[in-house]
Design a protein around this motif. Structure first.
Motif, PDB file in Angstrom:
ATOM      1  N   HIS A  21       0.885  -1.207  -0.192  1.00  0.00           N
ATOM      2  CA  HIS A  21      -0.036  -0.078   0.016  1.00  0.00           C
ATOM      3  C   HIS A  21       0.763   1.204  -0.002  1.00  0.00           C
ATOM      4  O   HIS A  21       1.881   1.379   0.597  1.00  0.00           O
ATOM      5  CB  HIS A  21      -0.900  -0.053   1.179  1.00  0.00           C
ATOM      6  N   VAL A  22       0.515   2.204  -0.502  1.00  0.00           N
ATOM      7  CA  VAL A  22       1.179   3.618  -0.695  1.00  0.00           C
ATOM      8  C   VAL A  22       0.947   4.079   0.833  1.00  0.00           C
ATOM      9  O   VAL A  22      -0.242   4.304   1.440  1.00  0.00           O
ATOM     10  CB  VAL A  22       0.437   4.633  -1.392  1.00  0.00           C
ATOM     11  N   SER A  23       2.146   4.443   1.435  1.00  0.00           N
ATOM     12  CA  SER A  23       2.138   4.649   3.051  1.00  0.00           C
ATOM     13  C   SER A  23       2.598   6.446   3.132  1.00  0.00           C
ATOM     14  O   SER A  23       2.518   6.630   4.264  1.00  0.00           O
ATOM     15  CB  SER A  23       2.735   3.876   3.838  1.00  0.00           C
ATOM     16  N   ALA A  24       3.143   6.825   2.003  1.00  0.00           N
ATOM     17  CA  ALA A  24       3.579   8.225   2.191  1.00  0.00           C
ATOM     18  C   ALA A  24       3.799   8.805   0.853  1.00  0.00           C
ATOM     19  O   ALA A  24       4.126   8.006  -0.187  1.00  0.00           O
ATOM     20  CB  ALA A  24       5.012   8.157   2.664  1.00  0.00           C
ATOM     21  N   ILE A  25       3.436  10.022   0.859  1.00  0.00           N
ATOM     22  CA  ILE A  25       3.572  10.850  -0.410  1.00  0.00           C
ATOM     23  C   ILE A  25       4.604  12.108   0.010  1.00  0.00           C
ATOM     24  O   ILE A  25       4.418  12.852   0.883  1.00  0.00           O
ATOM     25  CB  ILE A  25       2.440  11.472  -1.067  1.00  0.00           C
ATOM     26  N   TYR A  26       5.722  12.195  -0.615  1.00  0.00           N
ATOM     27  CA  TYR A  26       6.697  13.260  -0.420  1.00  0.00           C
ATOM     28  C   TYR A  26       6.907  14.083  -1.754  1.00  0.00           C
ATOM     29  O   TYR A  26       7.954  13.463  -2.607  1.00  0.00           O
ATOM     30  CB  TYR A  26       8.016  12.624   0.125  1.00  0.00           C
ATOM     31  N   LEU A  27       6.207  15.125  -1.951  1.00  0.00           N
ATOM     32  CA  LEU A  27       6.323  16.047  -3.089  1.00  0.00           C
ATOM     33  C   LEU A  27       6.756  17.421  -2.932  1.00  0.00           C
ATOM     34  O   LEU A  27       5.971  18.208  -3.426  1.00  0.00           O
ATOM     35  CB  LEU A  27       5.099  15.633  -4.059  1.00  0.00           C
ATOM     36  N   GLU A  28       7.460  17.546  -1.974  1.00  0.00           N
ATOM     37  CA  GLU A  28       7.856  18.965  -1.564  1.00  0.00           C
ATOM     38  C   GLU A  28       8.686  19.571  -2.741  1.00  0.00           C
ATOM     39  O   GLU A  28       9.337  19.007  -3.285  1.00  0.00           O
ATOM     40  CB  GLU A  28       8.631  18.950  -0.360  1.00  0.00           C
ATOM     41  N   ARG A  29       8.430  20.700  -2.864  1.00  0.00           N
ATOM     42  CA  ARG A  29       9.215  21.479  -4.146  1.00  0.00           C
ATOM     43  C   ARG A  29       9.162  20.762  -5.252  1.00  0.00           C
ATOM     44  O   ARG A  29      10.106  20.487  -5.969  1.00  0.00           O
ATOM     45  CB  ARG A  29      10.816  21.878  -3.545  1.00  0.00           C
ATOM     46  N   SER A  30       8.006  20.271  -5.811  1.00  0.00           N
ATOM     47  CA  SER A  30       7.780  19.729  -7.037  1.00  0.00           C
ATOM     48  C   SER A  30       7.139  20.312  -8.217  1.00  0.00           C
ATOM     49  O   SER A  30       6.958  19.666  -9.244  1.00  0.00           O
ATOM     50  CB  SER A  30       7.278  18.222  -6.938  1.00  0.00           C
ATOM     51  N   GLY A  31       7.176  21.622  -7.910  1.00  0.00           N
ATOM     52  CA  GLY A  31       6.323  22.316  -9.059  1.00  0.00           C
ATOM     53  C   GLY A  31       4.709  22.085  -9.264  1.00  0.00           C
ATOM     54  O   GLY A  31       4.398  22.173 -10.308  1.00  0.00           O
ATOM     55  N   LEU A  32       4.219  21.575  -8.255  1.00  0.00           N
ATOM     56  CA  LEU A  32       2.794  21.171  -8.456  1.00  0.00           C
ATOM     57  C   LEU A  32       1.889  22.216  -8.305  1.00  0.00           C
ATOM     58  O   LEU A  32       2.090  23.145  -7.529  1.00  0.00           O
ATOM     59  CB  LEU A  32       2.203  20.274  -7.083  1.00  0.00           C
ATOM     60  N   VAL A  33       0.924  22.305  -9.172  1.00  0.00           N
ATOM     61  CA  VAL A  33      -0.032  23.350  -9.277  1.00  0.00           C
ATOM     62  C   VAL A  33      -1.528  22.421  -9.054  1.00  0.00           C
ATOM     63  O   VAL A  33      -1.803  21.611  -9.205  1.00  0.00           O
ATOM     64  CB  VAL A  33      -0.028  24.200 -10.785  1.00  0.00           C
ATOM     65  N   GLY A  34      -2.433  23.602  -9.018  1.00  0.00           N
ATOM     66  CA  GLY A  34      -4.028  23.167  -9.255  1.00  0.00           C
ATOM     67  C   GLY A  34      -4.383  22.715  -7.531  1.00  0.00           C
ATOM     68  O   GLY A  34      -3.573  23.166  -6.560  1.00  0.00           O
ATOM     69  N   SER A  35      -5.380  22.018  -7.530  1.00  0.00           N
ATOM     70  CA  SER A  35      -6.014  21.853  -6.070  1.00  0.00           C
ATOM     71  C   SER A  35      -5.728  20.378  -5.685  1.00  0.00           C
ATOM     72  O   SER A  35      -5.002  19.489  -6.397  1.00  0.00           O
ATOM     73  CB  SER A  35      -7.579  21.921  -6.334  1.00  0.00           C
ATOM     74  N   LEU A  36      -5.712  20.144  -4.485  1.00  0.00           N
ATOM     75  CA  LEU A  36      -5.885  18.798  -3.793  1.00  0.00           C
ATOM     76  C   LEU A  36      -6.789  17.775  -4.243  1.00  0.00           C
ATOM     77  O   LEU A  36      -7.992  18.270  -4.374  1.00  0.00           O
ATOM     78  CB  LEU A  36      -5.756  19.038  -2.279  1.00  0.00           C
ATOM     79  N   PRO A  37      -6.314  16.609  -4.932  1.00  0.00           N
ATOM     80  CA  PRO A  37      -7.291  15.762  -5.496  1.00  0.00           C
ATOM     81  C   PRO A  37      -8.083  15.240  -4.217  1.00  0.00           C
ATOM     82  O   PRO A  37      -7.227  14.530  -3.204  1.00  0.00           O
ATOM     83  CB  PRO A  37      -6.479  14.918  -6.310  1.00  0.00           C
ATOM     84  N   SER A  38      -9.222  14.785  -4.549  1.00  0.00           N
ATOM     85  CA  SER A  38     -10.204  14.130  -3.291  1.00  0.00           C
ATOM     86  C   SER A  38      -9.676  12.595  -3.306  1.00  0.00           C
ATOM     87  O   SER A  38      -9.987  11.771  -2.458  1.00  0.00           O
ATOM     88  CB  SER A  38     -11.615  14.252  -3.444  1.00  0.00           C
ATOM     89  N   GLN A  39      -9.201  12.334  -4.416  1.00  0.00           N
ATOM     90  CA  GLN A  39      -8.971  10.773  -4.908  1.00  0.00           C
ATOM     91  C   GLN A  39      -7.611  10.177  -3.543  1.00  0.00           C
ATOM     92  O   GLN A  39      -7.499   9.220  -3.296  1.00  0.00           O
ATOM     93  CB  GLN A  39      -8.116  10.457  -6.101  1.00  0.00           C
ATOM     94  N   VAL A  40      -6.959  11.531  -3.006  1.00  0.00           N
ATOM     95  CA  VAL A  40      -6.128  11.123  -2.129  1.00  0.00           C
ATOM     96  C   VAL A  40      -6.514  10.418  -0.715  1.00  0.00           C
ATOM     97  O   VAL A  40      -6.124   9.508  -0.122  1.00  0.00           O
ATOM     98  CB  VAL A  40      -5.452  12.459  -1.570  1.00  0.00           C
ATOM     99  N   VAL A  41      -7.933  10.769  -0.569  1.00  0.00           N
ATOM    100  CA  VAL A  41      -8.691   9.981   0.424  1.00  0.00           C
ATOM    101  C   VAL A  41      -8.753   8.471   0.320  1.00  0.00           C
ATOM    102  O   VAL A  41      -8.856   7.662   1.279  1.00  0.00           O
ATOM    103  CB  VAL A  41     -10.042  10.543   0.717  1.00  0.00           C
ATOM    104  N   ALA A  42      -8.616   8.049  -0.901  1.00  0.00           N
ATOM    105  CA  ALA A  42      -8.630   6.374  -1.252  1.00  0.00           C
ATOM    106  C   ALA A  42      -7.544   5.906  -0.746  1.00  0.00           C
ATOM    107  O   ALA A  42      -7.471   4.572  -0.549  1.00  0.00           O
ATOM    108  CB  ALA A  42      -8.775   6.251  -2.656  1.00  0.00           C
ATOM    109  N   LEU A  43      -6.405   6.508  -0.551  1.00  0.00           N
ATOM    110  CA  LEU A  43      -5.172   5.979   0.220  1.00  0.00           C
ATOM    111  C   LEU A  43      -5.192   5.763   1.595  1.00  0.00           C
ATOM    112  O   LEU A  43      -4.739   6.234   2.341  1.00  0.00           O
ATOM    113  CB  LEU A  43      -3.748   6.918  -0.138  1.00  0.00           C
ATOM    114  N   GLU A  44      -6.015   4.588   2.139  1.00  0.00           N
ATOM    115  CA  GLU A  44      -6.437   4.305   3.382  1.00  0.00           C
ATOM    116  C   GLU A  44      -5.311   4.076   4.180  1.00  0.00           C
ATOM    117  O   GLU A  44      -5.555   4.285   5.525  1.00  0.00           O
ATOM    118  CB  GLU A  44      -7.520   3.479   3.432  1.00  0.00           C
ATOM    119  N   HIS A  45      -4.218   3.743   3.660  1.00  0.00           N
ATOM    120  CA  HIS A  45      -2.919   3.348   4.524  1.00  0.00           C
ATOM    121  C   HIS A  45      -1.704   4.428   4.333  1.00  0.00           C
ATOM    122  O   HIS A  45      -0.926   4.329   5.036  1.00  0.00           O
ATOM    123  CB  HIS A  45      -2.287   2.055   3.938  1.00  0.00           C
TER     124      HIS A  45
END
Length: 222
Positions: A21-45
Motif C-alpha cells: 500500500h502507498v503509505s507516504a507521499i513526499y512531493l515537496e518543491r515539485s512544481g505542483l499546481v492546481g487543487s488537492l485531489p479528493s482521490q487522496v482519500v482513497a489511500l487509506e494506509h
C-alpha cells in the motif's frame, strides 16, 4: 523500482499485491499546481502526506481527515484558502499538522474527541478566534507556531497540560489579550516563547521564575 515521491508499506515485488500500500507521499518543491485531489482519500494506509512549497490552491478536502492512518500532514508554503476542516484537524491519529504560509481565514476547529497533537504550525495565515484548549489537553504538544494571524482572546490556562512536553511557542503578531496565566510556571520544558506584538496586559506572573529551561522570551510591543 519505486515511484517518485511515494513510499510503500512493503517491498511490493516481495509481497502479495494486496499487502502493498502507498503509505507516504513526499512531493515537496515539485512544481505542483492546481487543487488537492479528493482521490487522496482513497489511500487509506497513507501515514504521511507532504506537498510543501508548491503552488497548490483551493481548499483542503474535508475527507482527507477521514483516514485513520494519517500521522503527518505538511501543506506549508502553498496558496491554499478557506477553512481548516474539523474532520482533518481533529483526526485522532494526526500528530503533525503544518499549514504555514497559506491563506486560511477560519477559526481553529474545536475538537470534541481526544487528540494527541505533537506539532501544530499555522503561521502566516489569517486565522481568527481564540486558541482552543484541546491543543494542550492531549498533554503531548511539543511545538506550537501561529505567528502573524488574527487570533484573539487570552492565552488559555490549559497550556499547563503540556507541562512536560511543550518546548517552543510562537504566537507573535496576533491580537491576543489579557494577562499571562499563572499556570505558565508549569511549563518546565519551555525554552522559546514569543508573544510580541499582541495586546497582552497585566504584571508578569511570578511563576515565570519556575521555567528553568526558558532561554528566550519575547514580549515586546504589548
Amino acid at each position: 523500482e519505486g515511484w517518485y515521491g511515494m513510499g510503500c508499506s512493503a517491498m511490493c515485488d516481495e509481497v502479495p499485491p494486496g499487502d502493498c500500500h502507498v503509505s507516504a507521499i513526499y512531493l515537496e518543491r515539485s512544481g505542483l499546481v492546481g487543487s488537492l485531489p479528493s482521490q487522496v482519500v482513497a489511500l487509506e494506509h497513507m501515514a504521511s502526506f507532504d506537498v510543501a512549497s508548491n503552488q497548490i490552491s483551493g481548499s483542503i478536502p474535508a475527507d482527507l481527515g477521514l483516514s485513520g492512518s494519517l500521522y503527518s500532514l505538511n501543506l506549508m508554503h502553498n496558496e491554499l484558502t478557506g477553512s481548516l476542516p474539523e474532520e482533518l484537524v481533529c483526526n485522532p491519529s494526526l500528530r503533525t499538522f503544518k499549514v504555514d504560509n497559506n491563506h486560511f481565514s477560519s477559526s481553529i476547529p474545536v475538537c470534541d474527541t481526544d487528540t494527541a497533537m505533537v506539532q501544530f504550525t499555522a503561521s502566516y495565515n489569517e486565522l481568527t478566534g481564540p486558541i482552543p484548549d484541546w491543543l494542550f489537553l492531549g498533554g503531548v504538544l511539543g511545538e506550537l507556531q501561529m505567528t502573524s494571524n488574527l487570533l484573539h482572546g487570552p492565552l488559555p490556562a490549559s497550556i499547563a497540560a503540556s507541562n512536560s512536553t511543550l518546548g517552543s511557542v510562537y504566537l507573535g503578531s496576533n491580537l491576543l489579550s489579557g494577562p499571562l496565566p499563572e499556570a505558565v510556571g508549569c511549563l518546565t520544558e519551555m525554552y522559546f516563547w514569543t508573544l510580541s506584538d499582541n495586546l497582552i496586559t497585566g504584571p508578569l506572573p511570578a511563576s515565570l521564575c519556575a521555567m528553568t529551561e526558558l532561554d528566550n522570551i519575547q514580549l515586546g510591543h504589548n
